[in-house]
Design a protein around this motif. Structure first.
Motif, short mmCIF file in Angstrom:
data_model
loop_
_atom_site.label_atom_id
_atom_site.label_comp_id
_atom_site.label_asym_id
_atom_site.label_seq_id
_atom_site.Cartn_x
_atom_site.Cartn_y
_atom_site.Cartn_z
N LEU A 1 0.82 -1.21 0.00
CA LEU A 1 0.00 0.00 0.00
C LEU A 1 0.86 1.26 0.00
CD1 LEU A 1 -2.65 -1.08 2.66
CD2 LEU A 1 -2.88 -1.15 0.17
N TYR B 1 -6.04 -2.39 -9.08
CA TYR B 1 -6.12 -1.04 -8.53
C TYR B 1 -7.56 -0.64 -8.25
CZ TYR B 1 -7.13 0.02 -13.42
OH TYR B 1 -7.68 0.02 -14.67
N ARG C 1 -10.50 -0.62 -6.03
CA ARG C 1 -10.66 -0.85 -4.60
C ARG C 1 -12.10 -1.16 -4.20
NH1 ARG C 1 -6.35 3.11 -1.51
NH2 ARG C 1 -4.59 2.61 -2.86
#
Length: 239
Positions: free
Chosen positions: A104, A224, A226
């Motif tokens: 992250l 990517y 989320r």
């Protein structure tokens, strides 16, 4: 095949040249990498200040550019600024593993994710500090696995970690925390983060942390997006 290489340790980092030399064996390589170290910058970009892009000498036969900004900006400029399409983006070889929740924060993974956001296939690669030459040699093994299993036709974004043992190649998922921080007072109102390993040993090799710490090469498909897809589907019944 046109290949773009970036990193977050800086264009003159020790992992760059071995990686570039290996990548030249599979395609035409161009480098856009940070002027100075940008570790921990994740997916950050600079939208307020101008930054320098300067051509530098790195490896004979390879065009290389120093970018005075983040790893994600290196990719953005290479693609959007130079208007060049790349078949594959490599980010690395990073100094230290990027696995578990550390991804992250990783500028290495952030650069690969930026490439994926722009519609390009991308692979982030990390290894132990000072193990770059050997890790680059193991990339033949990693690349063969990608090709034999057509991984880049199945999905466009991967995170690879290569330990010194470089045992089996295993498809993994994100594990738990590998590193964390304590904060030390250094005088006045100033504090400084001090990293520490918080890895707890385990044997489930489906997790990237356990896979790598047990001596195997980890390949994790990433996204990517989320969105919590399971909850998204569940909430479709809400009125």
């Amino acid at each position: 095949m046109k290949i773009l290489i970036t990193n977050d340790d800086g264009i003159y980092a020790k992992g760059m040249i071995p990686f570039v030399r290996w990548a030249k064996t599979i395609g035409e390589v161009t480098v856009f990498a940070p002027k100075v170290e940008q570790s921990g910058k994740s997916h950050g970009i600079d939208i307020h200040e101008p930054f320098e892009v300067a051509e530098v000498e790195l490896v004979p036969g390879v065009r290389a550019f120093s970018v005075d900004s983040t790893p994600a900006d290196c990719v953005r400029y290479a693609v959007l600024g130079e208007k060049i399409h790349y078949d594959l983006v490599f980010s690395g070889i990073n100094r230290g593993y990027n696995m578990g929740t550390d991804i992250l924060y990783s500028g290495t993974v952030g650069a690969a994710s930026e490439a994926a956001c722009l519609g390009l296939n991308a692979i982030a690669v990390s290894t132990e500090p000072e193990y770059y030459e050997q890790a680059a040699q193991h990339m033949d093994k990693v690349w063969d696995y990608f090709c034999r299993n057509e991984l880049l036709k199945r999905h466009g974004l991967y995170n690879v970690n290569i330990p010194p043992e470089a045992g089996d190649v295993i498809i993994t998922r994100q594990g738990s925390a590998y590193f964390s921080d304590d904060f030390d007072s250094i005088g006045g109102s100033m504090v400084k983060a001090r990293g520490k390993c918080v890895y707890e040993k385990g044997d489930d090799l489906s997790y990237d942390t356990h896979c790598v710490m047990n001596g195997h090469i980890s390949i994790s498909p990433m996204t990517y997006d989320r969105t919590n897809m399971s909850l998204f589907e569940e909430l479709q019944i809400c009125k």
